[in-house]
Design a protein around this motif. Structure first.
Motif, PDB file in Angstrom:
ATOM      1  N   ALA A 116       0.757  -1.399  -0.459  1.00  0.00           N
ATOM      2  CA  ALA A 116       0.397  -0.400   0.039  1.00  0.00           C
ATOM      3  C   ALA A 116       0.409   1.376  -0.028  1.00  0.00           C
ATOM      4  CB  ALA A 116      -0.959  -0.122   1.168  1.00  0.00           C
ATOM      5  N   VAL A 117       0.489   2.463  -0.469  1.00  0.00           N
ATOM      6  CA  VAL A 117       1.220   3.690  -0.777  1.00  0.00           C
ATOM      7  C   VAL A 117       0.713   5.020  -0.679  1.00  0.00           C
ATOM      8  CG1 VAL A 117       2.029   5.378  -2.256  1.00  0.00           C
ATOM      9  CG2 VAL A 117       2.637   2.800  -3.293  1.00  0.00           C
ATOM     10  N   VAL A 118       0.546   5.091   0.789  1.00  0.00           N
ATOM     11  CA  VAL A 118       0.190   6.450   2.081  1.00  0.00           C
ATOM     12  C   VAL A 118       0.959   7.399   2.441  1.00  0.00           C
ATOM     13  CG1 VAL A 118      -1.536   4.371   2.973  1.00  0.00           C
ATOM     14  CG2 VAL A 118       1.104   5.396   3.666  1.00  0.00           C
ATOM     15  N   THR A 119       0.158   7.992   2.153  1.00  0.00           N
ATOM     16  CA  THR A 119       1.117   9.763   2.910  1.00  0.00           C
ATOM     17  C   THR A 119       1.144   9.678   4.549  1.00  0.00           C
ATOM     18  OG1 THR A 119      -1.191  10.854   3.113  1.00  0.00           O
ATOM     19  CG2 THR A 119      -0.505  11.066   0.905  1.00  0.00           C
ATOM     20  N   PRO A 120       2.421  10.270   4.806  1.00  0.00           N
ATOM     21  CA  PRO A 120       2.746  10.683   5.920  1.00  0.00           C
ATOM     22  C   PRO A 120       1.551  11.059   6.758  1.00  0.00           C
ATOM     23  CG  PRO A 120       4.059  11.816   4.799  1.00  0.00           C
ATOM     24  CD  PRO A 120       3.235  11.652   3.991  1.00  0.00           C
ATOM     25  N   ALA A 121       0.216  11.246   6.262  1.00  0.00           N
ATOM     26  CA  ALA A 121      -0.823  11.554   7.475  1.00  0.00           C
ATOM     27  C   ALA A 121      -2.085  10.446   7.459  1.00  0.00           C
ATOM     28  CB  ALA A 121      -1.510  12.952   6.440  1.00  0.00           C
ATOM     29  N   GLY A 122      -1.308   9.426   6.645  1.00  0.00           N
ATOM     30  CA  GLY A 122      -2.128   8.036   6.521  1.00  0.00           C
ATOM     31  C   GLY A 122      -3.467   7.876   5.486  1.00  0.00           C
ATOM     32  N   GLU A 123      -3.073   8.565   4.404  1.00  0.00           N
ATOM     33  CA  GLU A 123      -4.591   8.941   3.183  1.00  0.00           C
ATOM     34  C   GLU A 123      -3.542   7.760   2.463  1.00  0.00           C
ATOM     35  OE1 GLU A 123      -5.503  11.724  -0.623  1.00  0.00           O
ATOM     36  OE2 GLU A 123      -4.545  12.558   1.479  1.00  0.00           O
ATOM     37  N   ARG A 124      -4.539   7.287   1.296  1.00  0.00           N
ATOM     38  CA  ARG A 124      -4.390   5.513   0.634  1.00  0.00           C
ATOM     39  C   ARG A 124      -4.198   6.593  -0.502  1.00  0.00           C
ATOM     40  NH1 ARG A 124      -3.649   0.123   0.188  1.00  0.00           N
ATOM     41  NH2 ARG A 124      -4.382  -0.505  -1.318  1.00  0.00           N
ATOM     42  N   LEU A 125      -3.069   6.179  -1.419  1.00  0.00           N
ATOM     43  CA  LEU A 125      -2.747   6.633  -2.690  1.00  0.00           C
ATOM     44  C   LEU A 125      -2.508   5.435  -2.991  1.00  0.00           C
ATOM     45  CD1 LEU A 125       0.383   9.299  -1.897  1.00  0.00           C
ATOM     46  CD2 LEU A 125      -2.034   9.865  -2.166  1.00  0.00           C
ATOM     47  N   GLY A 126      -2.931   4.250  -3.466  1.00  0.00           N
ATOM     48  CA  GLY A 126      -2.475   3.079  -4.038  1.00  0.00           C
ATOM     49  C   GLY A 126      -1.519   1.743  -3.488  1.00  0.00           C
ATOM     50  N   LEU A 164       7.892  -2.616   5.563  1.00  0.00           N
ATOM     51  CA  LEU A 164       7.530  -4.195   4.516  1.00  0.00           C
ATOM     52  C   LEU A 164       6.774  -4.705   6.297  1.00  0.00           C
ATOM     53  CD1 LEU A 164      11.336  -5.551   3.202  1.00  0.00           C
ATOM     54  CD2 LEU A 164       9.102  -4.002   2.035  1.00  0.00           C
ATOM     55  N   ALA A 165       7.211  -5.039   7.080  1.00  0.00           N
ATOM     56  CA  ALA A 165       5.990  -5.895   8.186  1.00  0.00           C
ATOM     57  C   ALA A 165       4.848  -4.943   7.756  1.00  0.00           C
ATOM     58  CB  ALA A 165       6.935  -5.560   9.684  1.00  0.00           C
ATOM     59  N   GLY A 166       5.156  -4.034   8.364  1.00  0.00           N
ATOM     60  CA  GLY A 166       3.111  -2.606   8.204  1.00  0.00           C
ATOM     61  C   GLY A 166       2.507  -3.173   6.338  1.00  0.00           C
ATOM     62  N   GLY A 167       2.989  -3.849   5.481  1.00  0.00           N
ATOM     63  CA  GLY A 167       2.718  -3.825   4.325  1.00  0.00           C
ATOM     64  C   GLY A 167       2.817  -2.162   3.556  1.00  0.00           C
ATOM     65  N   ARG A 168       3.332  -0.925   4.085  1.00  0.00           N
ATOM     66  CA  ARG A 168       3.415  -0.651   3.424  1.00  0.00           C
ATOM     67  C   ARG A 168       4.990   0.990   2.561  1.00  0.00           C
ATOM     68  NH1 ARG A 168       2.710   4.629   7.385  1.00  0.00           N
ATOM     69  NH2 ARG A 168       3.947   3.969   9.048  1.00  0.00           N
TER      70      ARG A 168
END
Length: 180
Positions: A116-126, A164-168
């Protein structure tokens, strides 16, 4: 998972050597004499009667650099016609046979794909669809939720964290980067 380490190019000479487009950081290890490389399953086309069929595995007989290109001879590939039949074949190694990088800031492509790709604020980008290896820097190919893709330079200033452990993967893109 098959990790692509190269793509076979045109034949070189008449004795079966081929050029290889290298797609690994360790060509000396991957193309060492005796190394067994698997061909990409999709690259093995049904053979016509009497035609050469691309084998599922190729064993490196010898490898050398010549004028900036890797030249490889595979066992059983003894002439230019057989070498030509290999043109375009992707070759790789099983990810289970590759040791994890020692550097915590280094990753294999297969470790990143699907994260998962997220912003520093946690918003999912894809999510990471693949990694493109460009001359200037590696690029994360981001699959956006609406189906389009975006390219993100894989540099610390834009990608401050890979978990990697958190999958993001945390991405802090400059304005407009995801709109290109």
């Amino acid at each position: 998972m098959l990790l692509i380490v190269g793509r076979i190019g045109k034949p070189h000479g008449i004795r079966g050597e081929v050029t290889v487009e290298v797609r690994t950081d360790e060509p000396e290890a991957r193309f060492a004499p005796g190394s067994v490389l698997r061909t990409e399953p999709g690259a093995v086309a049904p053979a016509e009667p009497g035609a050469y069929r691309v084998p599922e595995e190729l064993t490196v007989e010898s490898a050398r650099f010549h004028q900036g290109r890797l030249l490889v001879a595979f066992e059983g590939v003894l002439d230019r016609d057989v070498a030509e039949a290999l043109r375009g074949t992707l070759i790789g190694v099983d990810s289970a046979d590759v040791a994890a990088p020692e550097d915590p800031e280094e990753f294999h492509d297969h470790q990143l794909v699907g994260l998962a790709v997220v912003t520093p604020a946690g918003e999912r980008l894809g999510e990471v669809a693949r990694i493109d290896h460009a001359p200037a820097s590696d690029l994360l190919v981001l699959r956006r939720p609406e189906g389009r893709t975006a390219l993100i330079p894989f540099v610390k200033a834009i990608v401050p964290e890979v978990d990697l452990a958190g999958g993001r993967v945390v991405v802090d893109p400059p304005g407009g980067l995801l709109d290109l």
